[in-house]
Design a protein around this motif. Sequence first.
Motif, mmCIF file in Angstrom:
data_model
loop_
_atom_site.group_PDB
_atom_site.id
_atom_site.type_symbol
_atom_site.label_atom_id
_atom_site.label_comp_id
_atom_site.label_asym_id
_atom_site.label_seq_id
_atom_site.Cartn_x
_atom_site.Cartn_y
_atom_site.Cartn_z
ATOM 1 N N GLU A 113 -11.455 -27.603 22.274
ATOM 2 C CA GLU A 113 -10.232 -27.890 23.007
ATOM 3 C C GLU A 113 -10.107 -26.950 24.210
ATOM 4 O OE1 GLU A 113 -5.701 -28.392 21.344
ATOM 5 O OE2 GLU A 113 -6.881 -26.757 20.530
ATOM 6 N N SER A 114 -9.632 -27.457 25.319
ATOM 7 C CA SER A 114 -9.401 -26.591 26.471
ATOM 8 C C SER A 114 -8.077 -25.846 26.296
ATOM 9 C CB SER A 114 -9.363 -27.413 27.764
ATOM 10 O OG SER A 114 -8.156 -28.149 27.851
ATOM 11 N N VAL A 115 -7.926 -24.771 27.038
ATOM 12 C CA VAL A 115 -6.667 -24.020 27.031
ATOM 13 C C VAL A 115 -5.526 -24.930 27.492
ATOM 14 C CG1 VAL A 115 -5.423 -22.147 28.192
ATOM 15 C CG2 VAL A 115 -7.702 -21.733 27.253
ATOM 16 N N ARG A 116 -5.765 -25.738 28.496
ATOM 17 C CA ARG A 116 -4.724 -26.658 28.977
ATOM 18 C C ARG A 116 -4.313 -27.633 27.872
ATOM 19 N NH1 ARG A 116 -6.467 -28.073 33.844
ATOM 20 N NH2 ARG A 116 -5.108 -26.536 34.779
ATOM 21 N N ASP A 117 -5.296 -28.165 27.135
ATOM 22 C CA ASP A 117 -4.962 -29.076 26.037
ATOM 23 C C ASP A 117 -4.119 -28.370 24.976
ATOM 24 O OD1 ASP A 117 -6.326 -31.170 27.245
ATOM 25 O OD2 ASP A 117 -8.152 -30.882 26.051
ATOM 26 N N LEU A 118 -4.475 -27.123 24.657
ATOM 27 C CA LEU A 118 -3.691 -26.348 23.698
ATOM 28 C C LEU A 118 -2.266 -26.159 24.215
ATOM 29 C CD1 LEU A 118 -3.492 -24.410 21.156
ATOM 30 C CD2 LEU A 118 -3.924 -22.600 22.807
ATOM 31 N N CYS A 119 -2.132 -25.772 25.465
ATOM 32 C CA CYS A 119 -0.802 -25.559 26.051
ATOM 33 C C CYS A 119 0.024 -26.841 26.009
ATOM 34 C CB CYS A 119 -0.928 -25.036 27.478
ATOM 35 S SG CYS A 119 -1.540 -23.334 27.568
ATOM 36 N N ASP A 120 -0.597 -27.965 26.289
ATOM 37 C CA ASP A 120 0.106 -29.249 26.230
ATOM 38 C C ASP A 120 0.541 -29.569 24.799
ATOM 39 O OD1 ASP A 120 -0.281 -29.553 28.958
ATOM 40 O OD2 ASP A 120 -1.933 -30.995 28.743
ATOM 41 N N PHE A 160 -2.797 -17.938 30.939
ATOM 42 C CA PHE A 160 -2.963 -17.837 29.481
ATOM 43 C C PHE A 160 -3.629 -16.532 29.048
ATOM 44 C CE2 PHE A 160 -5.321 -18.772 25.558
ATOM 45 C CZ PHE A 160 -4.333 -19.349 24.766
ATOM 46 N N TRP A 161 -4.742 -16.181 29.665
ATOM 47 C CA TRP A 161 -5.504 -14.998 29.246
ATOM 48 C C TRP A 161 -4.878 -13.699 29.729
ATOM 49 C CZ3 TRP A 161 -8.104 -16.118 25.293
ATOM 50 C CH2 TRP A 161 -8.753 -17.349 25.175
ATOM 51 N N ARG A 162 -3.811 -13.768 30.486
ATOM 52 C CA ARG A 162 -3.119 -12.568 30.982
ATOM 53 C C ARG A 162 -2.066 -12.058 30.003
ATOM 54 N NH1 ARG A 162 -6.555 -10.829 34.532
ATOM 55 N NH2 ARG A 162 -6.858 -12.195 36.291
#
Length: 194
Positions: A113-120, A160-162
């Motif tokens: 899963e991409s970070v964007r998908d997780l955030c969504d 996200f990684w910040r």
Amino acid sequence: MTSRVTFISPAMNAALRQARFDDGRTPLDTTGAAQAAAAAGTLPSPARVLTSPSSRCQETAEALGLLGPAVPELAALDVGRWRGRSLDEVSAAEPEPVGRWLTDPGCAPHGGESVRDLCDRVARWLTTAQDLDGRTLAVVEPEIVRAAVLHALGMPAAAFWRLDVAPLTATELSGRAGRWNLRLGRPLAAPDTD
């Protein structure tokens, strides 16, 4: 109606200590279990308790004296074929894909899963959480906390990684009508007896 969601990050386990992509089955280590048990009783009474499906989140909830179902929408970021490997191992074997993954939130070179998908996914869950009455305590993986904070503040997935999420901390969201207020990273600690 004001909704309140308190995200609790899990106690330490070997995967966290070794900067290894957890496979979801790694239990708490002795120190993490003891720290979680010591923090039991420090949280307000919830209307409901939810957890990420991983062992460390479920064991943290249990040590805190919290019982509730595992919620698939609050599962950890799926890192595909990197699961179980350390960040150092993956970086040595696949430096370019790791670099892309850490800088492009839409990238998922691991096949997960991409970070964007997780955030969504977390944003969708938070939308439904606004309809819940009373306080929700959710013992979740650090990346779920990051995604929730980004959504609450309207920040881009690139941030996200910040965000660092320390073990056994509470991040609280309260809101209504699509707007969240944020209280960050309160450590869970036994109350002072002085």
